[in-house]
Design a protein around this motif. Structure first.
Motif, short mmCIF file in Angstrom:
data_model
loop_
_atom_site.label_atom_id
_atom_site.label_comp_id
_atom_site.label_asym_id
_atom_site.label_seq_id
_atom_site.Cartn_x
_atom_site.Cartn_y
_atom_site.Cartn_z
N ILE A 139 0.73 -1.18 0.09
CA ILE A 139 0.03 -0.17 0.04
C ILE A 139 0.93 1.23 0.08
N ILE A 140 1.87 1.23 1.04
CA ILE A 140 2.80 2.35 0.89
C ILE A 140 3.43 2.76 -0.36
N ARG A 142 2.44 1.60 -3.20
CA ARG A 142 1.47 1.98 -4.22
C ARG A 142 0.88 3.50 -4.23
N HIS A 143 1.05 4.04 -2.86
CA HIS A 143 0.59 5.55 -2.66
C HIS A 143 1.86 6.51 -3.16
N PHE A 147 2.73 10.94 -5.02
CA PHE A 147 3.91 11.82 -4.75
C PHE A 147 5.03 11.79 -5.75
N SER A 176 -5.70 -4.04 0.03
CA SER A 176 -6.67 -3.09 1.00
C SER A 176 -7.45 -4.18 1.70
N PHE A 179 -4.97 -6.01 4.10
CA PHE A 179 -4.45 -5.33 5.19
C PHE A 179 -5.58 -5.06 6.12
N PHE A 219 -10.37 3.54 2.16
CA PHE A 219 -11.01 2.26 1.54
C PHE A 219 -12.50 3.10 0.97
N MET A 221 -12.91 6.53 0.86
CA MET A 221 -12.16 7.37 -0.14
C MET A 221 -12.18 6.79 -1.45
N ILE A 229 -9.06 13.39 -6.58
CA ILE A 229 -7.68 12.75 -6.52
C ILE A 229 -6.72 13.88 -7.06
N LEU A 258 -5.33 11.61 6.41
CA LEU A 258 -4.02 12.08 6.60
C LEU A 258 -3.45 12.65 7.97
C1 HEM Z 1 0.70 4.84 6.59
C2 HEM Z 1 0.31 4.93 5.56
C3 HEM Z 1 -1.03 4.70 4.83
C4 HEM Z 1 -1.92 3.85 4.59
C5 HEM Z 1 -1.67 2.59 5.64
C6 HEM Z 1 -2.86 4.09 3.79
C7 HEM Z 1 -4.02 3.16 3.56
C8 HEM Z 1 -4.80 3.36 2.45
C9 HEM Z 1 -5.70 2.35 2.03
C10 HEM Z 1 -5.87 1.01 2.74
C11 HEM Z 1 -6.54 3.03 0.97
C12 HEM Z 1 -7.65 2.14 0.14
C13 HEM Z 1 -7.06 1.82 -0.98
C14 HEM Z 1 -5.88 1.55 -1.43
O1 HEM Z 1 -5.69 0.12 -0.78
O2 HEM Z 1 -4.96 2.28 -1.91
C15 HEM Z 1 -6.06 4.19 0.70
C16 HEM Z 1 -6.54 5.06 -0.02
C17 HEM Z 1 -6.01 6.52 -0.20
N1 HEM Z 1 -5.02 7.03 0.42
FE1 HEM Z 1 -3.96 6.14 1.90
N2 HEM Z 1 -2.87 5.27 3.35
C18 HEM Z 1 -1.51 5.96 3.82
C19 HEM Z 1 -0.95 7.02 3.39
C20 HEM Z 1 -1.44 8.06 2.69
C21 HEM Z 1 -0.92 9.32 2.36
C22 HEM Z 1 0.53 9.81 2.90
C23 HEM Z 1 -1.84 9.99 1.54
C24 HEM Z 1 -1.50 11.47 1.06
C25 HEM Z 1 -1.64 11.35 -0.09
C26 HEM Z 1 -2.93 8.93 1.30
C27 HEM Z 1 -3.99 9.19 0.32
C28 HEM Z 1 -4.62 8.49 0.06
C29 HEM Z 1 -5.80 8.56 -1.12
C30 HEM Z 1 -6.00 9.96 -1.95
C31 HEM Z 1 -6.51 7.56 -1.24
C32 HEM Z 1 -7.75 7.16 -2.16
C33 HEM Z 1 -7.09 6.60 -3.10
C34 HEM Z 1 -7.77 6.33 -4.48
O3 HEM Z 1 -8.98 6.90 -4.47
O4 HEM Z 1 -7.18 5.50 -5.40
N3 HEM Z 1 -2.69 7.89 2.16
N4 HEM Z 1 -4.99 4.54 1.82
#
Ligand code: HEM
Length: 345
Positions: A139-140, A142-143, A147, A176, A179, A219, A221, A229, A258
């Motif tokens: 996930i990290i 992919r995120h 950036f 997702s 996790f 999830f 979101m 996005i 965040l």
């Molecule tokens: C500890 C770090 C993080 C964890 C565990 C986490 C976890 C998740 C998970 C489980 C999702 C659901 C979809 C997927 O699996 O991608 C998600 C979506 C998302 N996260 Fe995070 N996230 C983290 C950090 C961040 C950060 C730093 C940002 C800032 C940009 C961010 C922004 C988003 C956004 C915008 C979505 C929606 C993705 C989409 O619509 O495609 N996340 N996150």
């Protein structure tokens, strides 16, 4: 109770982010200030912890081993359990870090058929831990698409592999579910196994609820409440290029996601989660066991002022006797006034 307190703290934190952005409009605070502060605390705290460990003296080899140490040529050495060279240590560390080997070898004691004590393998914690850590890592990675511009090919490849089943629009990522599922398992294990529940503290529940909150908001979101996005990516790129800018119209769910991440990063170095760095510093894992081949000399030997047991006893003999503790040397008898007892010595 401890679980309820932890859950409540996470709900209050998420509520604070909602209030701060949706009602008070402190977008700059939640979108810029908190992320930078959290990053500083994370890096500073981690360096502080690691330097603290690195400065702690390790006078002797203290490897915890299960197998045969290298000794006579005709005795088979267990190279992974009892490493003798640096390469063998690296092998042990890699298995530990990549596959959680010591957790895999975990055993569980139970009492069967009346009073029969039985030790058996237990793999569920290992499996749940592995599933959680690897899905978190994916996930990290992919995120990183938020950036980077353009998004590097390996990240795109990983995302498409993760969405391999092509279910839903946008596609559901397998990680997702893994996790959130693994976190749910780790939490239920603490709540429902009485022995584990007994030793669980707020510090154990809080990170689980925090990560569950972060994952669930992400999830939500992605699949339920669609967020902007493009705006989020603009904000993220601004943060990494140190030209922060907060676009309008970003959904409060993102700020909640965040903010919980900021809390996680700021909290990490001061919590049990620092095992992420600590595992590399563990002397029971990272030292070769070559005690029979090499003489290890205490590194501070020449400088230390030695306080021998005799001196210690001389200093505290009266108190030790007063407390009923045994002493090596009895106190000299006080001279009896008026008599010359020298002849008795
Ligand atoms: C500890 C770090 C993080 C964890 C565990 C986490 C976890 C998740 C998970 C489980 C999702 C659901 C979809 C997927 O699996 O991608 C998600 C979506 C998302 N996260 Fe995070 N996230 C983290 C950090 C961040 C950060 C730093 C940002 C800032 C940009 C961010 C922004 C988003 C956004 C915008 C979505 C929606 C993705 C989409 O619509 O495609 N996340 N996150």
């Amino acid at each position: 109770m401890k679980a309820a307190i932890s859950l409540l703290v996470v709900l209050v934190l998420a509520g604070f982010a909602y209030l701060g952005t949706e009602v008070l409009h402190w977008q700059a605070l939640f979108g810029v200030v908190f992320p930078y502060v959290a990053l500083l605390l994370f890096l500073g705290g981690l360096i502080w912890r690691v330097v603290g460990w690195a400065r702690s003296p390790v006078p002797f080899r203290i490897p915890t081993t299960c197998g045969q140490e290298k000794s006579m040529p005709w005795i088979k050495q267990d190279k992974l359990d009892n490493p003798y060279t640096t390469w063998q240590v690296i092998g042990r560390m890699l298995l530990e870090i990549l596959f959680f080997r010591s957790l895999f070898r975990n055993t569980r004691m139970s009492i069967k058929e009346g009073e029969k004590v039985v030790y058996g393998p237990t793999k569920w914690l290992w499996l749940g831990g592995l599933a959680f850590h690897y899905s978190f890592l994916v996930i990290i990675i992919r995120h990183l698409r938020f950036f980077t511009q353009p998004v590097p090919y390996p990240i795109e490849l990983l995302s498409s592999l993760d969405g391999f089943f092509q279910i839903g629009v946008p596609v559901f990522y397998a990680t997702s579910f893994i996790f959130l599922g693994a976190l749910g398992f780790l939490l239920l294990r603490r709540l429902f196994i009485p022995q584990v529940r007994y030793v669980s503290l707020v510090n154990d529940y809080f990170p689980l609820f925090l990560l569950l909150g972060i994952g669930s908001l992400g999830f939500l979101m992605r699949h339920i409440v669609k967020t902007d996005i493009v705006g989020i990516k603009e904000l993220s790129l601004g943060l990494v290029s140190f030209h922060p800018h907060v676009p309008d119209g970003i959904h409060y769910l993102f700020y909640m996601h965040l903010f919980l991440i900021c809390v996680l990063f700021a909290y990490l170095p001061f919590s049990k989660l620092t095992h992420m760095a600590g595992v590399f510093m563990s002397p029971t894992r990272n030292l070769a066991n070559n005690n029979r081949a090499l003489r290890h000399i205490n590194p501070w030997n020449p400088k230390v002022k030695v306080h021998t047991y005799e001196e210690y006893e001389d200093e505290f003999r009266d108190k030790m006797i007063g407390a009923g503790l045994p002493v090596d040397k009895q106190p000299e008898a006080a001279p009896v006034s008026g008599s010359d007892n020298k002849g008795e010595e």
